[in-house]
Structures are given as structure tokens and as C-alpha cells.
Design an enzyme around this catalytic site. Sequence first.
Site, short mmCIF file in Angstrom:
data_model
loop_
_atom_site.label_atom_id
_atom_site.label_comp_id
_atom_site.label_asym_id
_atom_site.label_seq_id
_atom_site.Cartn_x
_atom_site.Cartn_y
_atom_site.Cartn_z
N HIS A 1 15.03 15.01 -3.02
CA HIS A 1 15.11 16.05 -1.98
C HIS A 1 15.26 17.44 -2.61
O HIS A 1 14.64 18.41 -2.16
CB HIS A 1 16.33 15.83 -1.08
CG HIS A 1 16.36 14.54 -0.35
ND1 HIS A 1 17.29 13.56 -0.61
CD2 HIS A 1 15.58 14.05 0.66
CE1 HIS A 1 17.11 12.53 0.21
NE2 HIS A 1 16.06 12.80 0.98
N GLU B 1 5.69 12.28 -1.95
CA GLU B 1 4.74 11.16 -2.08
C GLU B 1 5.47 9.82 -2.16
O GLU B 1 4.84 8.77 -2.11
CB GLU B 1 3.87 11.36 -3.33
CG GLU B 1 2.87 12.48 -3.15
CD GLU B 1 1.95 12.66 -4.34
OE1 GLU B 1 2.22 12.06 -5.41
OE2 GLU B 1 0.96 13.39 -4.20
N LYS B 2 6.79 9.86 -2.31
CA LYS B 2 7.58 8.62 -2.22
C LYS B 2 7.22 7.88 -0.93
O LYS B 2 7.10 6.66 -0.91
CB LYS B 2 9.07 8.99 -2.25
CG LYS B 2 10.02 7.93 -1.76
CD LYS B 2 10.19 6.86 -2.77
CE LYS B 2 11.24 5.84 -2.41
NZ LYS B 2 11.45 5.55 -1.03
N SER C 1 17.63 7.46 -0.80
CA SER C 1 19.00 7.42 -0.26
C SER C 1 19.47 5.97 -0.16
O SER C 1 20.66 5.69 -0.27
CB SER C 1 19.04 8.07 1.11
OG SER C 1 18.55 9.39 1.01
N ARG C 2 18.54 5.05 0.06
CA ARG C 2 18.92 3.64 0.21
C ARG C 2 19.36 3.01 -1.11
O ARG C 2 20.00 1.96 -1.09
CB ARG C 2 17.77 2.83 0.80
CG ARG C 2 17.54 3.10 2.28
CD ARG C 2 16.52 2.14 2.88
NE ARG C 2 16.35 2.34 4.31
CZ ARG C 2 15.50 3.20 4.84
NH1 ARG C 2 14.74 3.97 4.06
NH2 ARG C 2 15.39 3.33 6.16
#
Length: 279
Positions: free
Chosen positions: A34, A147-148, A185-186
Amino acid sequence: MNVFNSSQSWVDEFSDPIRPLGMVPTMGALHQGHMTLIERALKENNTVLVTIFINPTQFNDKTDLERYPQDLDADIKKIEQFRGNIFVYTPAVEDVYGNNITAKSFNLGGLDEPMEGVKRKNHFHGVATVVSYFLEIFQPNRAYFGEKDFQQLRVIEQLSKALALNTKIIGCPIIREPDGLAMSSRNQLLGVEDRKKAPMIFQLLQLLKAQSALLSYRALREIVHDFFKKNDSLKLDYFVICDPKTLQEIDFKQSPGTGRAFIAVYLGKIRLIDNLDMS
Ligand code: AMP
């Protein structure tokens, strides 16, 4: 830095920012992926708006929504480290949806249908609902997406075209941990053992890329299936190689020199996605 939590305060106080305005939509639990988007937005615009909002309508799995990591104070501190003209919008669900928490329906040109679209019913209409709301309210000159979530990036480009908005959609490369795991984030939800295994996903993609000029797509799929047979603590959700523009699966006989590989994997209950250009 200005933090606000209602779209009305934007309208009342901030609606005439020094342009160009760059927008970075996020669901918070901010990491370096981010931060790179924010950094780029700051370089290319006079004002940057970061949105932090866990969008309920894009979650098809209630448990996934409930356990999604959240730490607004830490996020604000991270954004505070940047110099520049930054706004942070942290709305409550009601500010975005009122009392009708449902996804709208959009023409997403079929880009929403494969991959995540098969596994997460209505996910992209949920994403499009919130992103179109942000685009219409803030009218950013540029909006930044990673692009993730490559399929999401394509879907948003299509959405912006369909809504005839003047925002330029900008795709940014995937940021990885030193061991290759795509930042997400996971990742913080992974147990210690699963975290150790998670870099295998990117290692597999790299192995496939190294072979992709020599082997057919069919042969690469066999490598993938053998890999998951040998490593049964990782569970394959899907693996496909697609044309990066249309997101249609390439021909099985083709050597996937120009395609992009997409993978979704379960480690325990946590589902991770990654992708890699095969050329
Ligand atoms: P999220 O908070 O996961 O919804 O992500 C917000 C934005 O950050 C999306 O455009 C993501 O694609 C992007 N993003 C998330 N992780 C990464 C990463 N590892 N590298 C680049 N962009 C990312």
C-alpha cells in the site's frame, strides 16, 4: 494530513483540492504494498486521497469479513510518515451505503467472470460499487491499484471506461516480502508454519515462468498438480494462464510465452492469491 469519515465533510470542506488529485483505495492494515502506491501517488499528484474502508459487499464469505485485519490507528501513523498534502477517508459502512448494504450491478465486460469471479460470487460487483462511489464523489485525476489484484485492476479499468469517468487508472507492480511472498493484509492471519510455507507459491510461479518458453500450458498444469500432491498442506483453489488483456484462458497446447499465470491457494483457512507475467 486531514482524516475525515463522512463524504459530506469532503463536499463541505475539502472538495476543491489542489489538483491533480491521486486516489489510493485500500481496506487498511497497511503494508509496504500500500505504501508504495501512496508514494507513487504523491510523486505524480499535488494532493493524495487514501481511502481506508473494509467493503462488506465484496466479501462472499462472512468469516473472511469478520477476521479481516483492522488497525486504523497504526494505519494513520504509517500515512503520517509521508510528507505532502494527504487526505484520509475512513468512512463507516453507512456513509457509503446508507442502510442498503448491497452491491449494484455493472457492465464489467466479462472481466469479472473468470478466476476470482468463479470462486467469489458477486465479488467484483461489490468492488465496483464502492470504487465507483469513490470515483464519482472525489473525481480523482488518477487512481492507483496494485497488480497483486490483477483481475481487479482490469475490472476497474473497464468500469472507468463504462462510466466514462475522467480518472486515469494506474496499475502498480506487486511488492513482495524478501522471501518472495506477495505482501497482503491477510498474511498476518497465517500461522507460523503456514507463513513459512507461503513463499512456495511464488517459487512455483517462478519455476513455471522458467519453463514457460519450453513447455506447453498443459505440461505446466501437470507441474502444478504434482506440486500440490507433494505439498498437501497447501491446497490449490485455481491455477490458470490467461491473456492479460482479456483474462481468457490461453490454449492448452500453447507455450505460454506471453500469458500471465494466476493462482489462488489455501493455507489452512487463509486464501492467498498471486500472479506472474510468464514472458
Ligand atoms: P487491499 O487493501 O488489499 O484492498 O489493497 C488495496 C490496494 O493495494 C489494491 O489496489 C491492491 O492491489 C494493492 N496492493 C495490495 N497488496 C499489494 C502488493 N503486495 N503490491 C502492490 N499492490 C498491492
